[in-house]
Every structure is written in structure tokens, then in C-alpha cells.
Enzyme design. Structure first.
Site, short mmCIF file in Angstrom:
data_model
loop_
_atom_site.label_atom_id
_atom_site.label_comp_id
_atom_site.label_asym_id
_atom_site.label_seq_id
_atom_site.Cartn_x
_atom_site.Cartn_y
_atom_site.Cartn_z
N ASP A 198 1.42 -0.03 -5.02
CA ASP A 198 0.20 0.11 -5.82
C ASP A 198 0.03 1.52 -6.38
O ASP A 198 -0.40 1.71 -7.50
CB ASP A 198 -1.03 -0.31 -5.02
CG ASP A 198 -1.22 0.48 -3.73
OD1 ASP A 198 -0.34 1.28 -3.36
OD2 ASP A 198 -2.28 0.29 -3.08
N HIS A 199 0.36 2.52 -5.59
CA HIS A 199 0.21 3.91 -6.04
C HIS A 199 0.98 4.83 -5.10
O HIS A 199 1.61 4.38 -4.14
CB HIS A 199 -1.27 4.32 -6.10
CG HIS A 199 -2.01 4.09 -4.82
ND1 HIS A 199 -1.82 4.84 -3.68
CD2 HIS A 199 -2.95 3.16 -4.49
CE1 HIS A 199 -2.60 4.42 -2.71
NE2 HIS A 199 -3.29 3.38 -3.17
N HIS A 232 -1.82 2.73 4.54
CA HIS A 232 -2.92 3.36 3.80
C HIS A 232 -3.14 4.79 4.30
O HIS A 232 -3.04 5.07 5.49
CB HIS A 232 -4.20 2.54 3.99
CG HIS A 232 -5.32 2.90 3.05
ND1 HIS A 232 -6.06 4.06 3.18
CD2 HIS A 232 -5.82 2.24 1.97
CE1 HIS A 232 -6.96 4.10 2.22
NE2 HIS A 232 -6.84 3.01 1.48
N GLU A 287 0.82 -1.20 0.00
CA GLU A 287 0.00 0.00 0.00
C GLU A 287 0.86 1.27 0.00
O GLU A 287 1.72 1.46 0.88
CB GLU A 287 -0.92 0.00 1.23
CG GLU A 287 -1.78 1.22 1.38
CD GLU A 287 -2.81 1.39 0.27
OE1 GLU A 287 -3.04 2.52 -0.15
OE2 GLU A 287 -3.37 0.36 -0.16
N THR A 320 -6.10 1.15 -5.56
CA THR A 320 -5.44 -0.12 -5.23
C THR A 320 -5.90 -1.28 -6.10
O THR A 320 -5.08 -2.05 -6.60
CB THR A 320 -5.67 -0.45 -3.74
OG1 THR A 320 -5.10 0.58 -2.94
CG2 THR A 320 -5.03 -1.77 -3.36
#
Length: 639
Positions: free
Chosen positions: A454-455, A394, A238, A281
Site C-alpha cells: 500500500d505504501h 504497520h 501493509e 492505506t
């Protein structure tokens, strides 16, 4: 003085208050508030709405106006929040994602801009003026109600037909459509409806030709099969950005365990980019597993849940692998529970199936989740493919004091920058324990471990992230750094130590890991390339940058929000030198074409069609083979 008093008591105060609201709104979404034409269009539209409602013979028209004006204010507020995070205003296609946003309230509230609440302040005053003057306005005019409404509706339709449909294909009108509040959203609705009504199917042969034309191509067999027949653990981390790898902060190494993996038996891809859509995600998952681009409309796991896919899990299953996924949040979140079977994942362990006694932020802590993953993997039939998604890092990076092991500088405490580093450091500790546990259980040596982000974690447009990052990096913090995530493929015992600097993205993972695992991809709808053997790199972007933005080798191109080259920008990601954006029209057209092709593949479920034809062909071959074999046996027996 009497003149001012007269104005303050007139219905024109509604337009004056609305003009102030517009200036605040356009400032929040970074539009040019000096562009008087945009504001004039907004004022004229509201004026027509105001007059139209004031003229109707409806008992509760004052309440109707209040509802309409409040909804306008609410939509402006939503736009400002959405723009703050995504660099784009909200679309009707994203309204279905509201329940997913509501599921992460901490992240939702962290995106709020205090100035956005100013958009609601004028509502009681506007309602007061409307209530005070609406009866006077409706009785003063000598025109008949029906006749006047006819002109008003005709005028409003004419304005929007000109601006939204844009029959003259005017660049100036495109600029208005992309920024002006009313036309932007009407244009969005118009396009959404038009996409559903007007569907022009491209022949499959043409789609395949486009794939052949625009998809990147690699050459060579380097590192082919070095992970053949091993287990595969794919870790999606994450919000893991690339800049933390190998970095120190306040005299502390941020990611010692990731650094250790890179240092031995690994291929590290240091120019790897997130190619996610608005599903964040899950779109990273989708692109990674299938080598197809997500769409801007909505998360692919919901839009294309019923599609046929032939991505990494299916390919591995055909090789005898068992496939499973582990995630520390609810199974229904982002529709994973429903979508995973179609992706080829046989077992899914979510929060409902795990021990959730230790949670951090959104769900089960990474340390607890990894420990439970070890117990699951120890019982799994080999070879296995395990897809594990971490969660603790997150947004908005909430970590209780007892878990903090990174010593922050005083000035970084209570900042998103400091909190982000803290959670990434925690994740790295969890990863280190996970690797140690794999070794203890005898699973490590025979397992390929692939890890990617993921980002982004630190949005350059939010909080004071850009300022903090530029201070930390000692250079400009732009989209090329923000969207850059690492990919590490660790193959124990391979004696491979390589850094690949070819530009790529999550779209390239499937062909890259297929090469390393010695797998064959048996369908043509692959839009990425094997980065190990690629000679040049390319990736298109879906979210955060507007459609048509891309990175090609060292050049990053950001198309303007109007979709025209005027106002677009390009720069060298190595030197940060600004380049002439108009020189990259060919790559821009390639980007648009590859994104449209990916959407065509998904909308028409072309993989299902291909697999059906392939299976029919294989079946025909098998029938022919069996018939020929039987004839030969009978002939030999007869002889």
C-alpha cells in the site's frame, strides 16, 4: 551591563524568545533559517498580535494572550510532527483525520521528534513578560484605542492580502507563503474557503477531452483473459516495499514465499509506485480499485462516500462474482464500513466479526486473519472477489519476541529498520501458510492472487532510516526507492513468467487486472493504463512529494514546496544522476492537469452522471428493441 539588564526586563524579550522559537521551528521543517525575510514576517505578525491584545479593554486579556500563544506553539508542534512523516506541514483539511491518528497511538508517538518539545519551553516566559508589561504598554500610548486598533487591523490585513492573495503572482511571495508560519496557514485557510465558494464547473466534454489527452495509453492484447472466470484474491500488504523481494539479510531470505510466487505463473511489476494521499492505506485501496487519484485534502472514503463508483468490485459483480473484504481492525476505521457498499463490496469482515484473541500491534495478527479468511472463502459462492488487507507490518512495527523468526544483527536491534524487516518476514510466513491452506481447500488452482504494497514502510526523513537503508542497499535511498512497492499477479497454471519494468502505480491496477481477467471497463473515467501492454509509464504523486511531482519512465521529478522550478529536482532512477528539472515542465503541467481532472471527476461525481446517461440510453435501446421485436412478432402472426 545596565543595557543588557534593561533589555532583559523589556517587552522586547517576547520577540527575542519568539525568534528563537522560529529558528527551532524552521529548522524542524527544513526551511532556510538564513532567509531573514521569512523570520521578519513572522516577528512582525506576532508583534501586531501582541500589541493588539495588550491594547484591548478586556478583563482577561492576559489569559487570551496565553491561549493564543499556546495555540501558535501547538500548531508549530503539529507542523513539525506532520512534516517529519509527510514532508508537508499540516492543513486545516487534515484536522478531520485526528480521530484516525488517535486510533493508532503507537504510530503517533513513533513520529515524535524530541526537539519539537522545545517549541513549548518559552510559553511561561513569554506569558511572564506579557503579564508584566501589558498594562504599561496599554497606558503609555496617547493614541485612542479605536484608532490604534484600526491601524493595527488594517496593517495586518494589508500584509496578509499581499502575501496570501499574491495579486502580483510573485514567485518570492509564493516562497514565503509555502514556508512562513502565519502566511502558510492563513493561505491554507484562504484556499480551503475559496475552493468551497468559487466553483467553476468544466463541461463534461472538456473533462473527457483532458482524460483522453493526459491519461497514459497502452496498446496490445498480451496476456488478455489468462485469468478469465477465475476467483480473484487481492491482497494489500501493509507497508510492503519492493526492496525486500529477492533480498537477503544476515544470511536469511527476507520473503521466501513472495519470491516463490514470482518464480512461477506470475507477472511481477518491479517499477510500481504508491500513489496515495493523506489517507495512506485507504487511499491505496481507493486508487487500486477505481483507477482515480486520491486528493490531498482527506481520505477519499470519507470525502466521496456518497459518490457513485464503477470500479473493480462492481465490474466483477456484473460478471456474477460475489465480493467481500477482510481486515483485522475496526470496521469504522478510515470509514471503511460506510464506504465499502458504494465501492461494490457486499460483505465486510472486520475485527468485530472475527476472532480477535491473537492481536499484534494495531489489530488481529496476519496469521490469525489469514486462517480465518480461509474459513470464510471456503464457504463463499464462486466465483468470488476477496479483498484482504494485512496489518501486522504497520508502523511502528511492533512484534512480540515469540513471533520473531528473523535473526537481527546487534546494531539493527531496537531500530525501525530492524523492526520493519522482522514484521515483513512474519507477514511472508503468514502468506506462505495462506497459500498452502488455499491449496489444501482446493481453492488455489482456480484463483488469481494479486499482491501489492500500500505504501512505504521506511520513511527516508524519519529515525535513521536513510542511513540504514543506504548501508543495506549499497546505494542512495531516495523517494524513487521509498515510494516503490511491488505488484505481483499470480495466475496458477498459466505458465506465465514475466517481469514488467514499465513504470506505473496503483492508479494502473484496475486496467491491468481487467486485461488479465478478461473484463471490460464500461466508463471513460480511468486514469491508469494496462501495464502489461503499455509502451511507456507515468504516475503522479499526491502525498510525501508536493503536487506536480511525478515519475515518467526513468525520470523522477520532485517539485519544490513553493511549486516553482527553482529548487525543484529531477534524477534518473536507474543511475541516480541529477537532471535539470527545468527540462520537465511539460510533464509537470501534465501532472497538474491529470490530478485536477481526477479531482473534478470526484467532486462532481461524474461517474454517476455517466452511468445514469448510459442506463437511460440502454433502457431506451431495450424499449426500442422490445417494441421492434413485438411489432415483428405481430406482423409475422398477422401474415
Amino acid at each position: 551591563m545596565k543595557q543588557y539588564k534593561k533589555i532583559l526586563q523589556s517587552p522586547y524579550m517576547i520577540l527575542l524568545l519568539f525568534t528563537i522559537k522560529l529558528i527551532i521551528y524552521y529548522g524542524l521543517i527544513d526551511a532556510n533559517i538564513l532567509d531573514s525575510f521569512i523570520i521578519i514576517v513572522s516577528i512582525i505578525t506576532l508583534g501586531i498580535i501582541f500589541i493588539g491584545i495588550s491594547r484591548i479593554k478586556f478583563k482577561h486579556k492576559k489569559g487570551l494572550f496565553l491561549i493564543v500563544y499556546s495555540l501558535v506553539s501547538l500548531l508549530m508542534f503539529a507542523d513539525s510532527m506532520y512534516y517529519n512523516y509527510y514532508n508537508q506541514t499540516v492543513s486545516i483539511k487534515q484536522l478531520w483525520q485526528a480521530k484516525n491518528v488517535a486510533a493508532v497511538p503507537d504510530s503517533f508517538f513513533a513520529t515524535l521528534i524530541p526537539a519539537s518539545f522545545l517549541l513549548f519551553l518559552d510559553i511561561p516566559f513569554v506569558y511572564y513578560y506579557f503579564k508584566k508589561h501589558t498594562d504599561d504598554i496599554s497606558t503609555k500610548n496617547s493614541w485612542s484605542f479605536k484608532r490604534e486598533m484600526k491601524y493595527l487591523i488594517a496593517g495586518l490585513c494589508a500584509i496578509f492580502a499581499l502575501l496570501v492573495v499574491n495579486p502580483l503572482d510573485s514567485v518570492a511571495i509564493d516562497k514565503v507563503n509555502s514556508v512562513e508560519f502565519f502566511t502558510n496557514h492563513v493561505n491554507d485557510i484562504y484556499n480551503a474557503v475559496a475552493d468551497n465558494i468559487v466553483t467553476e464547473e468544466i463541461p463534461v466534454e472538456e473533462v473527457l477531452e483532458v482524460v483522453e489527452e493526459v491519461a497514459p495509453k497502452e496498446e496490445g492484447m498480451s496476456l488478455q483473459g489468462i485469468g478469465k472466470d477465475k476467483n480473484l484474491i487481492l491482497l494489500q500488504v501493509e507497508a510492503l516495499q519492493n526492496f525486500v523481494l529477492g533480498a537477503e539479510y544476515n544470511g536469511q531470505i527476507l520473503t521466501p514465499n513472495l519470491n516463490s510466487l514470482i518464480g512461477k505463473d506470475s507477472i511481477y511489476f518491479n517499477r510500481y509506485y504508491s500513489t496515495i494521499g493523506k489517507g495512506n492505506t485507504v487511499d491505496a485501496e481507493f486508487a487500486t480499485l477505481n483507477s482515480l487519484y486520491p486528493v490531498i485534502d482527506r481520505e477519499c472514503y470519507t470525502l466521496y462516500e456518497k459518490n457513485t463508483f464503477y470500479g473493480l468490485p462492481w465490474i466483477l459483480r456484473e460478471k456474477g462474482y460475489s465480493t467481500l473484504a477482510i481486515h483485522g481492525y475496526e470496521g469504522a476505521f478510515w470509514n471503511r464500513e460506510a464506504a465499502y457498499p458504494g465501492q461494490g463490496i457486499e460483505e465486510f469482515y472486520s475485527m468485530e466479526d472475527l476472532d480477535a484473541s491473537e492481536t499484534i500491534g494495531l489489530g488481529i495478527s496476519d496469521k490469525s486473519m489469514f486462517k480465518q479468511a480461509i474459513d470464510i472463502l471456503e464457504e463463499e459462492k464462486e466465483p468470488f472477489f476477496s479483498f484482504i488487507i494485512t496489518l501486522t507490518s504497520h508502523h511502528p512495527y511492533l512484534l512480540d519476541e515469540e513471533y520473531n523468526t528473523l535473526v537481527l544483527r546487534e546494531e539493527d536491534k531496537d531500530t525501525k529498520f530492524g523492526s520493519y524487516l522482522q514484521t515483513i518476514h512474519y507477514m511472508d510466513e503468514a502468506l506462505g501458510q495462506f497459500i498452502a491452506d488455499l491449496k489444501e481447500k482446493g481453492l488455489y488452482e482456480d484463483t488469481v492472487i494479486a499482491i501489492y504494497g500500500d505504501h512505504h514502510g521506511l520513511n527516508k526523513n524519519m529515525d535513521n532510516n536513510q542511513e540504514k537503508m543506504e548501508e543495506f542497499l549499497g546505494r542512495e535511498y531516495d523517494y524513487d526507492e521509498m515510494l516503490r512497492v511491488p505488484l505481483i499477479i499470480h495466475v496458477p497454471g498459466s505458465n506465465v513468467y514475466r517481469t514488467v519494468s514499465t513504470t506505473g502505480g496503483q492508479i494502473d491496477f484496475l486496467p491491468t487486472i481487467a486485461n488479465i481477467m478478461g473484463l471490460k471497463i464500461d466508463h471513460p473515467y480511468i486514469l491508469g493504463q494496462d501495464l502489461v501492454n503499455a509502451k511507456e509509464g507515468f504516475a503522479a504523486f499526491t502525498a510525501y512529494l508536493f503536487e506536480g511531482s511525478f515519475i515518467h519512465n526513468n525520470v523522477m521529478f520532485e517539485i519544490s514546496r513553493e511549486g516553482v522550478f527553482e529548487g525543484s529536482r529531477a534524477w534518473d532512477v536507474g543511475t541516480h544522476e541529477e537532471l535539470d528539472g527545468s527540462l520537465f515542465e511539460e510533464d509537470y503541467n501534465r501532472t497538474v492537469k491529470i490530478k485536477k481532472t481526477s479531482k473534478e471527476i470526484l467532486d462532481r461525481d461524474l461517474i454517476a452522471e455517466y452511468m445514469e446517461d448510459k442506463n437511460s440510453s440502454d433502457h431506451s435501446y431495450e424499449e426500442k428493441y422490445n417494441t421492434d421485436t413485438k411489432s415483428n412478432i405481430e406482423e409475422n402472426n398477422y401474415r
